[in-house]
Design an enzyme around this catalytic site. Structure first.
Site, PDB file in Angstrom:
ATOM      1  N   LYS A  12       0.862  -1.210   0.111  1.00  0.00           N
ATOM      2  CA  LYS A  12      -0.147   0.215  -0.121  1.00  0.00           C
ATOM      3  C   LYS A  12       1.071   1.218   0.110  1.00  0.00           C
ATOM      4  O   LYS A  12       1.728   1.653   0.826  1.00  0.00           O
ATOM      5  CB  LYS A  12      -0.974   0.024   1.114  1.00  0.00           C
ATOM      6  CG  LYS A  12      -1.860   1.201   1.362  1.00  0.00           C
ATOM      7  CD  LYS A  12      -2.552   1.475   2.599  1.00  0.00           C
ATOM      8  CE  LYS A  12      -1.674   2.621   3.265  1.00  0.00           C
ATOM      9  NZ  LYS A  12      -1.848   4.073   2.573  1.00  0.00           N
ATOM     10  N   GLY A  60       7.093   4.582   8.259  1.00  0.00           N
ATOM     11  CA  GLY A  60       6.358   5.713   8.461  1.00  0.00           C
ATOM     12  C   GLY A  60       6.750   6.343   9.960  1.00  0.00           C
ATOM     13  O   GLY A  60       7.772   5.942  10.258  1.00  0.00           O
ATOM     14  N   GLU A  82       4.223   7.189  15.482  1.00  0.00           N
ATOM     15  CA  GLU A  82       2.712   6.892  15.921  1.00  0.00           C
ATOM     16  C   GLU A  82       2.283   5.757  15.489  1.00  0.00           C
ATOM     17  O   GLU A  82       1.576   4.929  16.063  1.00  0.00           O
ATOM     18  CB  GLU A  82       2.128   8.202  15.882  1.00  0.00           C
ATOM     19  CG  GLU A  82       2.328   9.459  16.544  1.00  0.00           C
ATOM     20  CD  GLU A  82       3.717  10.125  16.180  1.00  0.00           C
ATOM     21  OE1 GLU A  82       4.018  10.074  14.847  1.00  0.00           O
ATOM     22  OE2 GLU A  82       4.533  10.634  16.930  1.00  0.00           O
ATOM     23  N   GLU A  84      10.435   0.714  10.013  1.00  0.00           N
ATOM     24  CA  GLU A  84      11.587   1.635   9.815  1.00  0.00           C
ATOM     25  C   GLU A  84      11.074   2.949  10.270  1.00  0.00           C
ATOM     26  O   GLU A  84       9.732   3.613   9.405  1.00  0.00           O
ATOM     27  CB  GLU A  84      11.759   2.017   8.491  1.00  0.00           C
ATOM     28  CG  GLU A  84      12.344   0.373   7.834  1.00  0.00           C
ATOM     29  CD  GLU A  84      13.866   0.439   8.292  1.00  0.00           C
ATOM     30  OE1 GLU A  84      14.252   1.322   9.107  1.00  0.00           O
ATOM     31  OE2 GLU A  84      14.214  -0.697   8.297  1.00  0.00           O
ATOM     32  N   CYS A 134      13.878  10.613   6.730  1.00  0.00           N
ATOM     33  CA  CYS A 134      13.638  10.132   7.942  1.00  0.00           C
ATOM     34  C   CYS A 134      14.994  10.244   8.898  1.00  0.00           C
ATOM     35  O   CYS A 134      15.052  10.397  10.026  1.00  0.00           O
ATOM     36  CB  CYS A 134      13.184   8.662   7.948  1.00  0.00           C
ATOM     37  SG  CYS A 134      14.203   7.732   6.649  1.00  0.00           S
ATOM     38  N   GLU A 183       9.841  15.082  15.638  1.00  0.00           N
ATOM     39  CA  GLU A 183      10.480  14.988  14.023  1.00  0.00           C
ATOM     40  C   GLU A 183       9.286  15.968  13.361  1.00  0.00           C
ATOM     41  O   GLU A 183       8.046  15.992  13.440  1.00  0.00           O
ATOM     42  CB  GLU A 183      10.069  13.576  13.534  1.00  0.00           C
ATOM     43  CG  GLU A 183      10.715  13.313  12.106  1.00  0.00           C
ATOM     44  CD  GLU A 183      10.363  12.107  11.736  1.00  0.00           C
ATOM     45  OE1 GLU A 183       9.456  11.403  11.956  1.00  0.00           O
ATOM     46  OE2 GLU A 183      11.585  11.672  11.164  1.00  0.00           O
TER      47      GLU A 183
HETATM   48  P1  NDP Z   1       2.460   8.080   8.419  1.00  0.00           P
HETATM   49  O1  NDP Z   1       2.996   7.088   9.399  1.00  0.00           O
HETATM   50  O2  NDP Z   1       1.502   8.760   8.617  1.00  0.00           O
HETATM   51  O3  NDP Z   1       2.222   7.119   7.104  1.00  0.00           O
HETATM   52  C1  NDP Z   1       2.930   5.837   6.710  1.00  0.00           C
HETATM   53  C2  NDP Z   1       2.077   4.715   6.037  1.00  0.00           C
HETATM   54  O4  NDP Z   1       1.254   4.235   6.839  1.00  0.00           O
HETATM   55  C3  NDP Z   1       1.078   5.537   5.126  1.00  0.00           C
HETATM   56  O5  NDP Z   1       0.951   4.641   3.880  1.00  0.00           O
HETATM   57  C4  NDP Z   1      -0.383   5.698   5.724  1.00  0.00           C
HETATM   58  O6  NDP Z   1      -1.380   5.723   4.924  1.00  0.00           O
HETATM   59  C5  NDP Z   1      -0.165   4.473   6.714  1.00  0.00           C
HETATM   60  N1  NDP Z   1      -0.919   4.256   7.620  1.00  0.00           N
HETATM   61  C6  NDP Z   1      -1.558   5.382   8.288  1.00  0.00           C
HETATM   62  N2  NDP Z   1      -2.451   5.129   9.362  1.00  0.00           N
HETATM   63  C7  NDP Z   1      -2.294   3.819   9.350  1.00  0.00           C
HETATM   64  C8  NDP Z   1      -2.905   2.795  10.278  1.00  0.00           C
HETATM   65  N3  NDP Z   1      -3.678   2.913  11.301  1.00  0.00           N
HETATM   66  N4  NDP Z   1      -2.782   1.350   9.994  1.00  0.00           N
HETATM   67  C9  NDP Z   1      -1.803   1.081   8.658  1.00  0.00           C
HETATM   68  N5  NDP Z   1      -1.395   1.809   7.780  1.00  0.00           N
HETATM   69  C10 NDP Z   1      -1.631   3.222   8.406  1.00  0.00           C
HETATM   70  O7  NDP Z   1       3.926   8.710   8.013  1.00  0.00           O
HETATM   71  P2  NDP Z   1       3.967   9.599   6.696  1.00  0.00           P
HETATM   72  O8  NDP Z   1       3.429   8.986   5.327  1.00  0.00           O
HETATM   73  O9  NDP Z   1       3.411  10.836   7.169  1.00  0.00           O
HETATM   74  O10 NDP Z   1       5.734   9.535   6.398  1.00  0.00           O
HETATM   75  C11 NDP Z   1       6.473  10.223   7.155  1.00  0.00           C
HETATM   76  C12 NDP Z   1       7.039   9.437   8.300  1.00  0.00           C
HETATM   77  O11 NDP Z   1       7.597   8.202   7.608  1.00  0.00           O
HETATM   78  C13 NDP Z   1       8.123  10.168   9.093  1.00  0.00           C
HETATM   79  O12 NDP Z   1       7.968  10.069  10.540  1.00  0.00           O
HETATM   80  C14 NDP Z   1       9.300   9.603   8.589  1.00  0.00           C
HETATM   81  O13 NDP Z   1      10.182   9.803   9.496  1.00  0.00           O
HETATM   82  C15 NDP Z   1       8.903   8.329   8.397  1.00  0.00           C
HETATM   83  N6  NDP Z   1       9.775   7.651   7.491  1.00  0.00           N
HETATM   84  C16 NDP Z   1      10.900   6.631   7.963  1.00  0.00           C
HETATM   85  C17 NDP Z   1      11.728   6.303   7.132  1.00  0.00           C
HETATM   86  C18 NDP Z   1      12.762   5.085   7.757  1.00  0.00           C
HETATM   87  O14 NDP Z   1      13.415   4.495   6.766  1.00  0.00           O
HETATM   88  N7  NDP Z   1      13.031   5.107   8.891  1.00  0.00           N
HETATM   89  C19 NDP Z   1      11.722   6.413   5.715  1.00  0.00           C
HETATM   90  C20 NDP Z   1      10.836   7.576   5.348  1.00  0.00           C
HETATM   91  C21 NDP Z   1       9.939   7.826   6.232  1.00  0.00           C
HETATM   92  P3  NDP Z   1      -1.986   6.921   4.290  1.00  0.00           P
HETATM   93  O15 NDP Z   1      -0.890   7.895   3.887  1.00  0.00           O
HETATM   94  O16 NDP Z   1      -2.842   6.673   3.101  1.00  0.00           O
HETATM   95  O17 NDP Z   1      -2.930   7.555   5.185  1.00  0.00           O
END
Ligand code: NDP
Length: 486
Positions: free
Chosen positions: A173, A226, A229, A248, A282, A382
């Site tokens: 997804k 992501g 949280e 991650e 990230c 962050e």
């Molecule tokens: P989010 O955590 O908000 O979302 C990440 C993904 O999770 C999206 O596809 C989102 O869907 C999905 N998601 C949201 N809520 C749920 C749920 N309850 N259950 C399952 N899936 C869910 O992060 P962002 O997209 O805002 O990305 C930014 C974050 O990602 C930053 O905090 C960053 O640090 C982290 N990140 C970490 C990396 C690493 O390698 N450590 C690399 C890149 C980013 P949708 O968007 O459709 O709501």
């Protein structure tokens, strides 16, 4: 405006509800595509397809064949790179040069795992008996993969390539904001020889599409990139079915500059560390720790250069910083800019960017706060945007204490010409990735992942494939006689 479908069981389909949602261009605030708004019934459909593909053939496909499929995907990616890079920039806002770089890395990732597929192996163990004892690696089964919007196709590649290499099937997804390049890439699957149902792409929102994937009883593993949280929610949900989980998550990474560092390299490294990709990284070096003797000089040099960063539409090759990904993200970054004004001193930027061509897009100014205390919100949370917090320090011990004083532990960098000092720091920094005299280089050969609350597990390299494998112990008795216990 282009309508897209999603890929389930080798077919391009609508959501069963027929619902769609809009995908935006963050540089112009215009709708550029519509994609299916997948719900739990579509997730069921995709998971069933992945399960069937795994059980009815994919699990028996040889490693050599899986490797060849990956190599064909890499080749196709390189051929289509200019077109997909343009779509990546249109959808995410990032400068076209960065999109081209990212998509080159996508191809490299598929090449790496194409080569690795035939090199994965188990072990024969020296047990104290007349027996052969083996540890065999087998694919976990069906993987659910959930990715963010900051490196849309690259984050997909980091999950798809090792999972195909390991022999799993999967449902992936993309983030709601940036599904387009993954949908385009999925068009290559069939011609590159990937059997139908092995990789399914569902587009939708976190709560209605991501959450049912995590909860699904037929999914064996969740790989997530992501925020912290959502990472916590995923771990809690996955507990009900005791799925394997790799996470991650984010960071608040320290970029540490000692007075004996190469000054010009230091200034560049500090700016690149936090402003590349609009700060939506990230591993962003968002806390810049500077030793007192060069504090003022370095701050002035960074401010001077930051003010000259060219903002604009990512499709313009002169652009060095594009818009952030969405209106919500722009508002979030601006909230932190407001908080920063109260907590620290502002040296550059501090608001929404204005100027010709920037009127409609989600542009924020590269922002530098200084004299930041490590307890300030802008040093702890962050921001995921172009906001730097500059923190002075006096001694090596202070730098280390401040650097490690965070719940995160994704990355850290240290800059100095003193190799002894560098290695002392390397040893004591609590981070999964430590760079010396550099910030951000990332290689598919090297492990990627966090200490502390920045995550669980590692992506890339052989570690990335191991996340999709499970180990079976096999014992072969070589004694023909009964064991004679009774
Ligand atoms: P989010 O955590 O908000 O979302 C990440 C993904 O999770 C999206 O596809 C989102 O869907 C999905 N998601 C949201 N809520 C749920 C749920 N309850 N259950 C399952 N899936 C869910 O992060 P962002 O997209 O805002 O990305 C930014 C974050 O990602 C930053 O905090 C960053 O640090 C982290 N990140 C970490 C990396 C690493 O390698 N450590 C690399 C890149 C980013 P949708 O968007 O459709 O709501």
């Amino acid at each position: 405006m282009k309508p897209y479908q999603m890929l389930i069981d080798g077919e391009w389909v609508e959501a069963r509800s027929k619902k769609t949602f809009d995908v935006m261009n963050p540089a112009t605030d215009e709708v550029i595509a519509k994609v299916p708004d997948a719900g739990p019934e579509d997730v069921d459909h995709a998971v069933e397809a992945a399960r069937r593909a795994f059980d009815e053939g994919w699990r028996d496909v040889t490693a050599q064949e899986r490797g060849r499929i990956l190599l064909r995907l890499a080749e196709k990616m390189r051929k289509e790179l200019p077109r997909l890079a343009e779509i990546e920039t249109l959808n995410s806002g990032k400068p076209i040069v960065e999109s081209e770089f990212d998509l080159g890395d996508v191809a490299t990732c598929f090449e790496y795992y194409g080569g690795l597929a035939t090199k994965l192996h188990g072990e024969v163990l020296n047990v104290p008996d007349n027996a052969l004892s083996m540890a065999i690696k087998e694919p976990l089964g069906v993987a659910g993969q959930i990715i963010p919007w900051n490196y849309p196709l690259l984050m997909a590649a980091w999950k798809l390539a090792p999972a195909i290499c390991a022999g799993c099937s999967m449902v992936i997804k993309p983030a709601e904001q940036t599904p387009l390049t993954l949908l385009e890439f999925a068009r290559f699957f069939e011609e590159c020889g990937l059997p139908k149902g092995v990789v399914n792409v569902v587009t939708g929102f976190g709560e209605t599409c991501g959450a049912p994937l995590v909860a699904h009883k037929n999914v064996d593993k969740i790989a997530f990139t992501g925020s912290m949280e959502v990472g916590k929610i995923i771990m809690r949900t996955a507990a009900d079915t005791l799925k394997k989980v790799s996470l991650e998550l984010g960071g608040k990474s320290p970029n540490i500059f000692f007075a004996d560092a190469d000054f010009e390299a230091a200034v560049d490294g500090a700016l690149f560390g936090v402003f590349v990709n609009q700060g939506e990284v990230c591993s962003a070096g968002s806390r810049v720790l500077v030793e007192r003797p060069i504090y003022k000089k370095m701050l002035d040099a960074m401010v001077e250069k930051a003010k000259r960063i060219k903002l604009g539409n990512g499709l313009d090759r002169a652009t060095k910083m594009g818009p952030v990904v969405s209106k919500e993200q722009m508002e979030r970054v601006m909230r932190y800019q407001e908080i920063g004004r109260k907590e620290a001193k502002l040296a550059a930027g501090g608001g929404r960017a204005k100027g010709e061509g920037l009127e409609r897009g989600y542009f924020v100014e590269p922002t530098i706060f200084y004299d930041v205390d490590n307890s300030a919100t802008i040093a702890r949370e962050e921001i995921f945007g172009p906001v730097m917090a500059v923190i002075p320090f006096d001694k090596e011990e202070d730098a280390l204490r401040i650097a490690n004083d965070t719940p995160y532990g994704l990355a850290a960098a240290v800059w100095s010409r003193d190799i002894f000092k560098c290695f002392r720091m390397v040893k004591r920094l609590q981070a999964g990735i430590v760079w010396v005299n550099h910030m951000q280089p990332t290689y598919v050969e090297a492990p990627w992942g966090g200490y502390k609350m920045s995550g669980i597990g590692r992506e890339l390299g052989p570690w990335g494939a191991d996340e999709y494998l499970q180990v079976k112990q096999v014992h072969v008795n070589l004694n023909e006689a009964p064991i004679g216990w009774y």
